[in-house]
Write a protein that holds these residues in place. Sequence first.
Motif, PDB file in Angstrom:
ATOM      1  N   THR A 131      31.949 -15.202   7.103  1.00 23.34           N
ATOM      2  CA  THR A 131      31.287 -14.231   7.116  1.00 23.34           C
ATOM      3  C   THR A 131      30.887 -13.874   8.655  1.00 23.34           C
ATOM      4  OG1 THR A 131      29.294 -15.164   6.463  1.00 23.34           O
ATOM      5  CG2 THR A 131      30.702 -14.423   4.745  1.00 23.34           C
ATOM      6  N   GLY A 132      30.554 -12.767   8.710  1.00 19.99           N
ATOM      7  CA  GLY A 132      29.740 -12.338   9.878  1.00 19.99           C
ATOM      8  C   GLY A 132      30.539 -12.345  10.989  1.00 19.99           C
ATOM      9  N   VAL A 133      30.009 -12.624  12.306  1.00 25.29           N
ATOM     10  CA  VAL A 133      30.775 -12.724  13.555  1.00 25.29           C
ATOM     11  C   VAL A 133      31.251 -14.236  13.559  1.00 25.29           C
ATOM     12  CG1 VAL A 133      29.101 -11.010  14.798  1.00 25.29           C
ATOM     13  CG2 VAL A 133      28.604 -13.821  14.816  1.00 25.29           C
ATOM     14  N   LEU A 134      30.782 -15.036  12.881  1.00 28.66           N
ATOM     15  CA  LEU A 134      31.542 -16.351  12.911  1.00 28.66           C
ATOM     16  C   LEU A 134      32.843 -16.334  12.424  1.00 28.66           C
ATOM     17  CD1 LEU A 134      28.544 -18.856  11.863  1.00 28.66           C
ATOM     18  CD2 LEU A 134      29.783 -18.515  14.209  1.00 28.66           C
ATOM     19  N   TYR A 135      33.257 -15.224  11.566  1.00 31.77           N
ATOM     20  CA  TYR A 135      34.533 -15.084  11.067  1.00 31.77           C
ATOM     21  C   TYR A 135      35.577 -14.903  12.229  1.00 31.77           C
ATOM     22  CZ  TYR A 135      38.744 -13.510   8.593  1.00 31.77           C
ATOM     23  OH  TYR A 135      39.869 -13.483   8.290  1.00 31.77           O
ATOM     24  N   ALA A 136      35.012 -14.138  13.211  1.00 33.08           N
ATOM     25  CA  ALA A 136      36.077 -13.866  14.391  1.00 33.08           C
ATOM     26  C   ALA A 136      36.197 -14.959  15.272  1.00 33.08           C
ATOM     27  CB  ALA A 136      35.158 -13.016  15.349  1.00 33.08           C
ATOM     28  N   TRP A 137      35.140 -16.004  14.901  1.00 35.22           N
ATOM     29  CA  TRP A 137      35.521 -17.270  15.829  1.00 35.22           C
ATOM     30  C   TRP A 137      36.236 -18.162  14.908  1.00 35.22           C
ATOM     31  CZ3 TRP A 137      34.903 -17.310  20.522  1.00 35.22           C
ATOM     32  CH2 TRP A 137      34.177 -16.458  21.124  1.00 35.22           C
ATOM     33  N   GLN A 138      36.237 -18.018  13.692  1.00 33.75           N
ATOM     34  CA  GLN A 138      37.232 -18.712  12.829  1.00 33.75           C
ATOM     35  C   GLN A 138      38.610 -18.517  13.035  1.00 33.75           C
ATOM     36  OE1 GLN A 138      37.201 -18.175   8.537  1.00 33.75           O
ATOM     37  NE2 GLN A 138      36.708 -20.463   8.318  1.00 33.75           N
ATOM     38  N   VAL A 139      38.858 -17.059  13.308  1.00 35.66           N
ATOM     39  CA  VAL A 139      40.127 -16.742  13.739  1.00 35.66           C
ATOM     40  C   VAL A 139      40.582 -17.145  14.954  1.00 35.66           C
ATOM     41  CG1 VAL A 139      41.431 -14.474  14.301  1.00 35.66           C
ATOM     42  CG2 VAL A 139      40.057 -14.510  12.075  1.00 35.66           C
ATOM     43  N   VAL A 140      39.770 -16.903  15.973  1.00 33.63           N
ATOM     44  CA  VAL A 140      39.933 -17.753  17.246  1.00 33.63           C
ATOM     45  C   VAL A 140      40.331 -19.199  17.207  1.00 33.63           C
ATOM     46  CG1 VAL A 140      38.890 -18.347  19.695  1.00 33.63           C
ATOM     47  CG2 VAL A 140      38.482 -16.299  18.635  1.00 33.63           C
ATOM     48  N   LEU A 141      39.719 -19.880  16.379  1.00 31.12           N
ATOM     49  CA  LEU A 141      40.052 -21.440  16.451  1.00 31.12           C
ATOM     50  C   LEU A 141      41.478 -21.562  15.725  1.00 31.12           C
ATOM     51  CD1 LEU A 141      36.635 -22.937  15.419  1.00 31.12           C
ATOM     52  CD2 LEU A 141      38.031 -23.492  17.362  1.00 31.12           C
ATOM     53  N   LEU A 142      41.727 -20.577  14.656  1.00 31.15           N
ATOM     54  CA  LEU A 142      43.001 -21.000  13.989  1.00 31.15           C
ATOM     55  C   LEU A 142      44.255 -20.451  14.939  1.00 31.15           C
ATOM     56  CD1 LEU A 142      41.920 -19.329  10.319  1.00 31.15           C
ATOM     57  CD2 LEU A 142      42.845 -21.835  11.150  1.00 31.15           C
ATOM     58  N   VAL A 143      43.937 -19.332  15.629  1.00 31.52           N
ATOM     59  CA  VAL A 143      45.024 -18.803  16.703  1.00 31.52           C
ATOM     60  C   VAL A 143      45.077 -19.883  17.771  1.00 31.52           C
ATOM     61  CG1 VAL A 143      45.306 -17.320  18.304  1.00 31.52           C
ATOM     62  CG2 VAL A 143      44.693 -16.396  16.046  1.00 31.52           C
ATOM     63  N   GLY A 144      44.008 -20.418  18.034  1.00 29.94           N
ATOM     64  CA  GLY A 144      43.873 -21.223  19.157  1.00 29.94           C
ATOM     65  C   GLY A 144      44.576 -22.633  18.796  1.00 29.94           C
ATOM     66  N   THR A 145      44.346 -23.027  17.888  1.00 28.38           N
ATOM     67  CA  THR A 145      44.860 -24.429  17.288  1.00 28.38           C
ATOM     68  C   THR A 145      46.444 -24.210  17.135  1.00 28.38           C
ATOM     69  OG1 THR A 145      42.931 -24.997  16.127  1.00 28.38           O
ATOM     70  CG2 THR A 145      44.872 -26.160  15.604  1.00 28.38           C
ATOM     71  N   GLY A 146      46.985 -23.110  16.849  1.00 26.53           N
ATOM     72  CA  GLY A 146      48.252 -22.856  16.493  1.00 26.53           C
ATOM     73  C   GLY A 146      48.970 -22.973  17.974  1.00 26.53           C
ATOM     74  N   VAL A 147      48.334 -21.942  18.933  1.00 28.10           N
ATOM     75  CA  VAL A 147      49.132 -22.135  20.122  1.00 28.10           C
ATOM     76  C   VAL A 147      48.991 -22.897  21.073  1.00 28.10           C
ATOM     77  CG1 VAL A 147      48.933 -19.505  20.336  1.00 28.10           C
ATOM     78  CG2 VAL A 147      46.949 -20.760  21.198  1.00 28.10           C
ATOM     79  N   THR A 148      47.734 -24.026  20.670  1.00 27.39           N
ATOM     80  CA  THR A 148      47.666 -25.311  21.442  1.00 27.39           C
ATOM     81  C   THR A 148      48.834 -26.245  20.854  1.00 27.39           C
ATOM     82  OG1 THR A 148      45.253 -24.897  21.623  1.00 27.39           O
ATOM     83  CG2 THR A 148      46.124 -27.051  21.895  1.00 27.39           C
ATOM     84  N   LEU A 149      49.071 -26.369  19.550  1.00 25.81           N
ATOM     85  CA  LEU A 149      50.136 -26.699  19.160  1.00 25.81           C
ATOM     86  C   LEU A 149      51.407 -26.709  19.415  1.00 25.81           C
ATOM     87  CD1 LEU A 149      49.074 -27.350  15.389  1.00 25.81           C
ATOM     88  CD2 LEU A 149      49.206 -29.102  17.014  1.00 25.81           C
ATOM     89  N   VAL A 150      51.728 -25.408  19.878  1.00 30.34           N
ATOM     90  CA  VAL A 150      52.913 -25.087  20.550  1.00 30.34           C
ATOM     91  C   VAL A 150      52.944 -25.139  22.027  1.00 30.34           C
ATOM     92  CG1 VAL A 150      54.251 -23.022  21.263  1.00 30.34           C
ATOM     93  CG2 VAL A 150      53.442 -23.084  18.962  1.00 30.34           C
ATOM     94  N   GLY A 151      51.735 -25.164  22.738  1.00 30.10           N
ATOM     95  CA  GLY A 151      51.781 -25.611  24.144  1.00 30.10           C
ATOM     96  C   GLY A 151      52.003 -27.121  24.157  1.00 30.10           C
ATOM     97  N   LEU A 152      51.353 -27.871  23.153  1.00 31.07           N
ATOM     98  CA  LEU A 152      51.571 -29.347  23.201  1.00 31.07           C
ATOM     99  C   LEU A 152      52.879 -29.611  23.319  1.00 31.07           C
ATOM    100  CD1 LEU A 152      50.554 -32.361  23.328  1.00 31.07           C
ATOM    101  CD2 LEU A 152      50.140 -31.986  20.753  1.00 31.07           C
ATOM    102  N   ALA A 153      53.728 -28.938  22.229  1.00 29.24           N
ATOM    103  CA  ALA A 153      55.092 -29.248  21.967  1.00 29.24           C
ATOM    104  C   ALA A 153      55.891 -29.173  23.126  1.00 29.24           C
ATOM    105  CB  ALA A 153      55.547 -28.539  20.837  1.00 29.24           C
TER     106      ALA A 153
END
Length: 172
Positions: free
Chosen positions: A58-80
């Motif tokens: 909830t709140g502003v932390l939700y925006a940061w949860q989205v950042v972490l989810l997107v970031g983790t996904g793109v980091t996995l792609v970058g890692l590959a």
Amino acid sequence: MFRRLRKNGPVLLVPLAWTFVTVAHLGLVARETVVIAHVVMTTIFVVFTAASWSEMRTGVLYAWQVVLLVGTGVTLVGLAALAVAPAYTEPVAVMLSAWMLAPAAAYVYTARNVDADTAPAVYQFAAILSVAGWIVYFCGPLVGLGTTAAVVGLTLVNVGQTAGIANAGYQY
């Protein structure tokens, strides 16, 4: 103790990560080291996101949860991409863009949704420097500034995001 680590860890890890990226762009670390760093970062993202999941719903932390989810996904792609490609590739550019621009968007959202006493101007500053860093990083080579633009762009992102996360850690 784990709560304190979740509070203070990002304040140390954000500048460390951007400094490492800058050092890698200067060719001061081996490609294998960059791959290992991505494995470590992805692990940290997954653990941090899982441990903070309910708190960040909830709140502003939700925006940061989205950042972490997107970031983790793109980091996995970058890692590959880094694991199989001998040099800089488009997936790595997408990963860098995501880590520059997704936090910028979250900083804008945070600035608009926090009380005045939590220093929203710091979050605006963080967003501006993140976007400015992205522009310098990706447009610099178009005008022949290559490595210089990369270092300046990454430094802008580093300063901006470090200021934002340091303020968030202080306010948390």
